[in-house]
Design an enzyme around this catalytic site. Sequence first.
Site, mmCIF file in Angstrom:
data_model
loop_
_atom_site.group_PDB
_atom_site.id
_atom_site.type_symbol
_atom_site.label_atom_id
_atom_site.label_comp_id
_atom_site.label_asym_id
_atom_site.label_seq_id
_atom_site.Cartn_x
_atom_site.Cartn_y
_atom_site.Cartn_z
ATOM 1 C CG LEU A 12 -94.506 35.660 -9.221
ATOM 2 C CD1 LEU A 12 -94.612 36.585 -8.017
ATOM 3 C CD2 LEU A 12 -95.588 34.582 -9.165
ATOM 4 C CB SER A 130 -98.319 21.866 -23.413
ATOM 5 O OG SER A 130 -99.129 22.291 -24.498
ATOM 6 C CE LYS A 185 -94.861 22.713 -24.064
ATOM 7 N NZ LYS A 185 -94.411 23.822 -24.895
ATOM 8 C CG HIS A 188 -97.021 19.365 -27.299
ATOM 9 N ND1 HIS A 188 -97.005 20.744 -27.436
ATOM 10 C CD2 HIS A 188 -98.275 19.055 -26.910
ATOM 11 C CE1 HIS A 188 -98.187 21.236 -27.141
ATOM 12 N NE2 HIS A 188 -98.978 20.224 -26.810
ATOM 13 C CG ASN A 189 -94.293 23.379 -28.428
ATOM 14 O OD1 ASN A 189 -95.014 22.735 -27.678
ATOM 15 N ND2 ASN A 189 -93.802 24.551 -28.101
ATOM 16 C CD GLU A 192 -98.849 24.508 -30.377
ATOM 17 O OE1 GLU A 192 -98.584 25.709 -30.555
ATOM 18 O OE2 GLU A 192 -98.685 23.920 -29.285
#
Length: 484
Positions: A12, A130, A185, A188-189, A192
């Site tokens: 959390l 993401s 992912k 993707h980074n 980025e």
Amino acid sequence: MKQKADIGLIGLAVMGENLVLNMESKGYTVAVFNRTVEKVDKFIEGRGAGKNFIGARSIKELCESLKRPRKVMMLVKAGKPVDDFIEQLIPHLEEGDIIIDGGNTHFPDTNRRTKYVESKGLLYIGTGVSGGEEGALLGPSIMPGGSPAAWPYVKDIFQAISAKVENNAPCCDWVGEDGAGHFVKMVHNGIEYGDMQIINEAYHIMKDLLGMSADEMHEVFKKWNKGDLDSYLIEITRDILAFKDENGEPLVEKILDTAGQKGTGKWTGIAALDLGIPLTLIGEAVFSRCLSAQKDIRVKASKVLKGPKVNFTGDKLQFIADLEDAVFASKIISYAQGYDLMMEASKEYKWHLNYGGIALMWRGGCIIRSAFLGDIKKAFDKNPALENLLLDPYFKEKVEQAQAGWRRVAVAALSNGIPVPALTSALNYFDGFRCERLPANLLQAQRDYFGAHTYERIDKPRGKFFHTNWTGRGGDTASTFYEV
């Protein structure tokens, strides 16, 4: 009978809180657990008050509160914490239950964990998420991979909470087996990193070569965001340049020029080296962050090493138009290289990646979201066997239209001593990719000369290798041939 949750979540922190609030807002009941149990109480009594959450104070209690097949998602720090929680979960799960890792995990770990969890009779998903805090709450891009049998049980939840684009299409679909989701992912980074470096070089050129103010640059990025470069990163750059500090001055100019990184760009570069893919632009973006971190020695060097005096004498408006072309063409190269890497990984790991579907997943919710990705999806929809984005008619035309301005920008930046490693490495890749004959024939001769590494001949069949006794002192024995 006590209510059962549709899915459970461990972790959390900000991303975990926002993601479960997103799930609950879509009609799902979520059980939540955190290693520091006080966080569970704080959430249930705070942001989760009056909503459909079940607070769990142990892993056993979390698992007991879930509907079958149980679905437990972890949003915890990558590495050992993931393995530790898997070991804690296994005794409380039954055959067919599903463990999900939603963190920024390195894909080889997901390959390993998928096999391990499946050996226990359970199913495993490693999914890239993401979009940051806002994306987690309002709709992220979600890239799941792992045990294919698990997908039908999480599909509705994942697609409900993901970002949506045209015709309410979800930015989430099954990516592939084992670590495919985390690999995508990671790429993707890496892209980025490349996009951010390209934008930063454009900013550097506008500021130091053209002498533009932050407000003037803001207007340029505002205009760019209405054209081919329409994207989240251009949009936030526009906003950053307009932001003033407490003294009414541009805040961006008061930020220390040392960039951080969490490692996913480096992983992308290493994967490219392992698979033999020329991921030059993303590599330069990673190294540019490393150079930025060497602040103290750069300050010393700036007092000792002298370059050319900056002097721009051309048409400023035309040069800004050229710069827009250079940024867009370099962006195309970055994605072309990223897709090349995913294609090679798909072959190497026997994944079945849907390249158009990946573009759609990136179309909304994530950091690299842009209108441009719709054109990538169209390219793969039109030709699923497309070998490189630059061979698609749309991207071929765009790069060819942009290259004159792109070259003018590169010449001006280099002539004036403005570092542009991403823009120039992208241009070098374009020129190398379109070059029928590169000078690697000489390189092969050199390797054979000093190491008897052999070479192929253009007048002989491919796959037949030769060795020459270049000095007359060597023998006929050749080294074993190998390739990356």
